[in-house]
Write a protein that holds these residues in place. Structure first.
Motif, mmCIF file in Angstrom:
data_model
loop_
_atom_site.group_PDB
_atom_site.id
_atom_site.type_symbol
_atom_site.label_atom_id
_atom_site.label_comp_id
_atom_site.label_asym_id
_atom_site.label_seq_id
_atom_site.Cartn_x
_atom_site.Cartn_y
_atom_site.Cartn_z
ATOM 1 N N ASN A 9 0.806 -1.233 0.000
ATOM 2 C CA ASN A 9 0.000 0.000 0.000
ATOM 3 C C ASN A 9 0.835 1.278 0.000
ATOM 4 O OD1 ASN A 9 -1.698 -2.313 1.238
ATOM 5 N ND2 ASN A 9 -3.154 -0.904 0.329
ATOM 6 N N MET A 28 2.143 1.708 -3.485
ATOM 7 C CA MET A 28 1.157 2.227 -4.449
ATOM 8 C C MET A 28 1.071 3.747 -4.342
ATOM 9 S SD MET A 28 -2.111 -0.293 -4.859
ATOM 10 C CE MET A 28 -2.520 -0.746 -3.198
ATOM 11 N N GLN A 75 -1.773 -13.758 -4.012
ATOM 12 C CA GLN A 75 -3.064 -13.345 -3.430
ATOM 13 C C GLN A 75 -3.059 -11.871 -3.023
ATOM 14 O OE1 GLN A 75 -5.602 -15.367 -3.200
ATOM 15 N NE2 GLN A 75 -4.928 -17.464 -2.815
ATOM 16 N N ALA A 122 -5.570 -9.194 -4.649
ATOM 17 C CA ALA A 122 -6.602 -8.582 -3.801
ATOM 18 C C ALA A 122 -6.541 -7.060 -3.914
ATOM 19 C CB ALA A 122 -6.427 -9.024 -2.346
ATOM 20 N N LYS A 139 -7.861 -5.917 -7.420
ATOM 21 C CA LYS A 139 -9.316 -6.004 -7.538
ATOM 22 C C LYS A 139 -10.003 -4.915 -6.708
ATOM 23 C CE LYS A 139 -10.624 -10.434 -7.072
ATOM 24 N NZ LYS A 139 -10.492 -11.901 -6.795
ATOM 25 N N ALA A 140 -9.492 -4.701 -5.494
ATOM 26 C CA ALA A 140 -10.091 -3.671 -4.634
ATOM 27 C C ALA A 140 -9.903 -2.287 -5.261
ATOM 28 C CB ALA A 140 -9.465 -3.715 -3.240
ATOM 29 N N LEU A 197 -12.465 -1.985 -7.973
ATOM 30 C CA LEU A 197 -13.811 -1.762 -7.424
ATOM 31 C C LEU A 197 -13.962 -0.309 -6.953
ATOM 32 C CD1 LEU A 197 -16.568 -2.983 -6.394
ATOM 33 C CD2 LEU A 197 -15.416 -3.327 -4.202
ATOM 34 N N ALA A 198 -12.952 0.173 -6.256
ATOM 35 C CA ALA A 198 -13.073 1.498 -5.642
ATOM 36 C C ALA A 198 -12.919 2.643 -6.648
ATOM 37 C CB ALA A 198 -12.046 1.639 -4.512
ATOM 38 N N ASP A 242 -14.087 -12.057 -9.647
ATOM 39 C CA ASP A 242 -14.054 -13.285 -8.849
ATOM 40 C C ASP A 242 -12.884 -14.183 -9.260
ATOM 41 O OD1 ASP A 242 -14.909 -14.175 -11.289
ATOM 42 O OD2 ASP A 242 -16.680 -15.252 -10.540
ATOM 43 N N VAL A 243 -11.955 -13.645 -10.015
ATOM 44 C CA VAL A 243 -10.795 -14.439 -10.434
ATOM 45 C C VAL A 243 -9.941 -14.799 -9.210
ATOM 46 C CG1 VAL A 243 -9.306 -12.443 -10.909
ATOM 47 C CG2 VAL A 243 -8.898 -14.589 -12.104
ATOM 48 N N GLN A 299 -10.422 -15.050 -1.933
ATOM 49 C CA GLN A 299 -10.047 -14.230 -3.097
ATOM 50 C C GLN A 299 -11.191 -14.143 -4.107
ATOM 51 O OE1 GLN A 299 -8.155 -11.725 -4.679
ATOM 52 N NE2 GLN A 299 -6.363 -12.918 -4.080
ATOM 53 N N GLU A 300 -11.856 -15.265 -4.302
ATOM 54 C CA GLU A 300 -12.947 -15.294 -5.275
ATOM 55 C C GLU A 300 -14.201 -14.611 -4.734
ATOM 56 O OE1 GLU A 300 -10.628 -17.584 -4.980
ATOM 57 O OE2 GLU A 300 -10.690 -19.104 -6.567
ATOM 58 N N VAL A 348 -14.416 -9.517 -3.063
ATOM 59 C CA VAL A 348 -14.702 -8.321 -3.872
ATOM 60 C C VAL A 348 -16.039 -8.428 -4.613
ATOM 61 C CG1 VAL A 348 -13.903 -6.894 -5.793
ATOM 62 C CG2 VAL A 348 -12.312 -7.517 -3.969
ATOM 63 N N PRO A 349 -16.347 -9.605 -5.240
ATOM 64 C CA PRO A 349 -17.675 -9.707 -5.853
ATOM 65 C C PRO A 349 -18.806 -9.521 -4.832
ATOM 66 C CG PRO A 349 -16.267 -11.460 -6.642
ATOM 67 C CD PRO A 349 -15.502 -10.762 -5.547
ATOM 68 N N LEU A 387 -18.772 -7.678 -2.136
ATOM 69 C CA LEU A 387 -18.874 -6.236 -1.866
ATOM 70 C C LEU A 387 -19.597 -5.527 -3.003
ATOM 71 C CD1 LEU A 387 -15.315 -5.476 -0.437
ATOM 72 C CD2 LEU A 387 -17.495 -5.218 0.774
ATOM 73 N N GLN A 388 -19.233 -5.943 -4.219
ATOM 74 C CA GLN A 388 -19.851 -5.352 -5.400
ATOM 75 C C GLN A 388 -21.377 -5.547 -5.372
ATOM 76 O OE1 GLN A 388 -18.052 -7.261 -8.760
ATOM 77 N NE2 GLN A 388 -17.931 -5.388 -9.964
ATOM 78 N N LEU A 405 -23.109 -3.407 -2.633
ATOM 79 C CA LEU A 405 -23.240 -2.001 -3.029
ATOM 80 C C LEU A 405 -24.372 -1.840 -4.037
ATOM 81 C CD1 LEU A 405 -19.423 -1.268 -3.315
ATOM 82 C CD2 LEU A 405 -20.988 -0.123 -1.726
ATOM 83 N N LEU A 429 -20.255 4.272 -3.327
ATOM 84 C CA LEU A 429 -18.943 4.224 -2.669
ATOM 85 C C LEU A 429 -18.596 5.559 -2.015
ATOM 86 C CD1 LEU A 429 -16.864 2.082 -5.155
ATOM 87 C CD2 LEU A 429 -17.093 1.663 -2.707
ATOM 88 N N VAL A 441 -5.948 -11.746 2.194
ATOM 89 C CA VAL A 441 -6.892 -11.281 1.174
ATOM 90 C C VAL A 441 -7.806 -10.216 1.771
ATOM 91 C CG1 VAL A 441 -8.884 -11.955 -0.228
ATOM 92 C CG2 VAL A 441 -6.819 -13.370 -0.235
ATOM 93 N N THR A 461 -7.516 -6.284 0.782
ATOM 94 C CA THR A 461 -8.693 -5.717 0.132
ATOM 95 C C THR A 461 -9.158 -4.473 0.902
ATOM 96 O OG1 THR A 461 -9.380 -7.910 -0.630
ATOM 97 C CG2 THR A 461 -11.078 -6.191 -0.616
ATOM 98 N N THR A 515 -6.694 -1.470 0.674
ATOM 99 C CA THR A 515 -6.708 -0.806 -0.629
ATOM 100 C C THR A 515 -7.998 -0.008 -0.821
ATOM 101 O OG1 THR A 515 -5.283 -2.543 -1.484
ATOM 102 C CG2 THR A 515 -6.406 -1.172 -3.114
ATOM 103 N N LEU A 516 -9.127 -0.560 -0.354
ATOM 104 C CA LEU A 516 -10.385 0.202 -0.434
ATOM 105 C C LEU A 516 -10.256 1.505 0.350
ATOM 106 C CD1 LEU A 516 -13.025 -2.651 0.042
ATOM 107 C CD2 LEU A 516 -12.606 -1.341 -2.050
#
Ligand code: ZN
Lengths: 335, 233
Positions: A56, A59, A89, A93, A96-97, A100-101, A324-325, B35-36, B39-40, B42-43, B46, B53, B73, B77, B80-81
């Protein structure tokens, strides 16, 4: 198009911002080599823990250096595999986050494709087809690329990756971890013809590689000399070992290009930072009437600019990776 | 203010959205890799709750102890959010979150999360105004060791968590003094996490984003082997 790249497949935490798949706005790497040195190799759990601590702030720094912001991103690319699953992982993660954000599309990138695309950052994408040699701590692979994003595996190692062989010989010589740069440096002072080590599978008809025979031969040589009471010249040993590896890589790469009738050869991966490999590839692949491209030293080893570059190329084709990968430690290059 | 919660210390992933007025939405999912799932999920939350958001004012995350990969994970997650949304983050211990869901008891509460390798992560709690108060350190050990510690305390105890259910037979050695919370409550819940975190956000007692890391309570195997060698030398 401004893409954030994230790479955590092994022991480097890396973040980059790349514009249009060509211009590197920032490319930061936080190496964990000091954390792993005492263990003599990369410890997966130690690597994964370190990524969570470092990623983090890295980034934040990468965006600042690029003069970019999360809100201004047009895409987020993160390595999905292959690599150490726990390490992957973390970056996945985060990627993906971040997608999303920010609402920016997400693209999962194959690490090996990243190594190949590292060339495009500096040279732009040349017209396919090419043959690519990817050599690193985890991979030794010859690939035919008839067009961008299409891969045909021509050959790969049947046992260790080239980088692992460097690490093992470095350990034998007491050079410590990581072995590649240490052997490279020592070999410059040695005679590559001092000891004739076997060129494993050099004459086999296929394009596979094997490192275990060479490794055993080096060990046997050291023991034999010790038993005979002769001193070993570490520089000669390093140079001779390195020469045996490079010989096979050069000859198989040229053969692969001839087999497939391609004129361009691309190199990628950490071992491509090896001085001798670069030198001989440049000379001999050139002498064979082929054109060879390899990334600058910083882009050979694991980095996130190459991930952003490969990701950009796929995003421009309209590809998206669903959120969801999962991480895939054994991810293959799709044909 | 909407708070978004992520809890991944056990094989059940859970995420939730809540505010001072209560829970808005939550998803629980077992048997899908974190991991799978995270995030989905959360999506979807929302989308379904029609929350934006931009309304999220804080991110709460369970930092464990628990499954190392799951925690990484969840924590990565959440961090980063919070980083992208520029909102504060609160990391809460997953044993605290687990104990919170059985807070209406006069018994001693033992929160027990499966630690794999024949061990559990655990801590003990007492009910307190507004939640629970921790009465022990966070510990890792065998179920047998936990039995010994609880026997020494001599209290009536309510055990909660997937670790308690997994080692139920060993833990039943405590006899009539022990009771087990149901399987439905066996995982720390993101909804509890959000409820616990909201006062922290209101009091502006968030954590420093870059300092939020999983609580492992156990070194890596390589480090353990290294320490043993170092001690032997
Ligand atoms: Zn690599």
């Amino acid at each position: 198009m401004r893409v954030l790249g994230i790479e955590t497949s092994c022991d480097e935490t890396a973040v980059a911002v790349v514009e249009d798949g060509r211009t590197i706005l920032s490319n930061l790497i936080s190496s964990q080599v000091d954390l792993h040195r005492r263990f003599g190799g990369v410890v997966p759990e130690v690597a994964a823990r370190a990524h969570v601590e470092v990623l983090n702030p890295l980034m934040e720094q990468a965006l600042a250096e690029a003069g970019a912001s999360f809100g201004g991103l047009d895409g987020v690319a993160a390595t999905v595999g292959p690599g150490l699953v726990g390490a992957l992982q973390v970056g996945l993660a985060a990627g993906k986050a971040a997608s999303l954000a920010t609402g920016a599309p997400f693209i999962g990138v194959n690490h090996l494709e990243g190594h190949i695309f590292a060339n495009f950052l500096e040279h732009g994408p040349p017209e396919p087809p090419y043959v690519c040699l990817v050599v690193s701590g985890g991979h030794t692979m010859l690939i035919h690329m008839p067009e961008e994003h299409r891969y045909e595996i021509l050959g790969q190692t049947v046992d260790d990756a080239a980088g692992e062989a460097f690490d093992k010989v470095a350990r034998l010589l007491g050079l410590g971890f990581p072995g590649g740069p240490a052997v490279d440096e020592l070999a410059r002072k040695g005679n590559p013809d001092a000891v004739r080590f076997p060129r494993a599978m050099a004459s086999s008809g296929d394009l596979d590689f094997s490192m275990s025979g060479l490794k055993t031969a080096v060990l046997r040589h050291v023991r034999g000399e010790q038993a005979a009471g002769r001193a070993i010249n570490p520089a000669d040993l390093a140079a001779s070992f390195q020469e045996a590896i490079v010989d096979v890589q050069v000859s198989k790469t040229i053969r692969a290009a001839r087999d497939r009738g391609v004129e361009r050869v691309l190199l990628g991966g950490g071992v491509v930072a090896n001085t001798r490999l670069r030198e001989r590839m440049r000379d001999e692949v050139g002498a064979a009437g082929l054109r060879v491209l390899f990334p600058s030293l910083e882009l050979c080893t694991d980095n996130a600019a190459m991930i952003a570059c490969a990701g950009t190329s796929r995003l421009l084709l309209g590809e998206r990776t669903p959120l969801d990968v999962g991480a895939d430690p054994n991810l293959r290059l799709a044909s | 203010m909407i708070v978004l919660g992520v809890e991944t210390a056990t094989p059940q992933s859970s995420v939730a959205l809540g505010s001072e007025r209560g829970l808005i939405a939550s998803v629980l999912l077992a048997g899908v890799a974190h991991q799978e799932a995270v995030v989905p999920a959360l999506q979807h939350l929302l989308e379904w709750s029609e929350a934006e958001l931009s309304q999220v004012g804080g991110v709460a995350v369970g930092i464990g102890p628990g499954l190392f990969t799951g925690l990484r994970v969840g924590v990565e997650t959440a961090k980063t959010l919070a980083q992208v949304l520029r909102v504060p983050i609160v990391g809460l211990n997953s044993l605290d979150v687990l104990a919170y869901s059985v807070r209406y008891t006069q018994k001693l509460v033992g929160a027990v999360i499966d630690g794999r390798r024949g061990e559990v992560f655990y801590a003990t709690y007492r009910t307190a105004p507004g939640g629970v108060m921790r009465m022990s350190d966070y510990a890792v050990g065998t179920a047998g060791r936990l039995v010994g510690e609880l026997q020494a305390k001599g209290n009536e105890v309510l055990l909660v968590g997937n670790g308690a259910l997994l080692y139920r037979r060993e833990l039943e050695e405590l006899g009539s003094k022990v009771e087990f919370a149901s399987a439905t409550l066996a995982h720390p819940l993101a909804s509890s996490l959000v409820e616990l975190a909201i006062p922290r956000f209101i009091r502006e007692e968030a954590d420093r984003l870059f300092d939020v890391v999983p609580l492992y309570l156990r070194k890596s195997d390589a480090e353990i082997a290294w320490d043993q060698r170092a001690r032997g030398a």
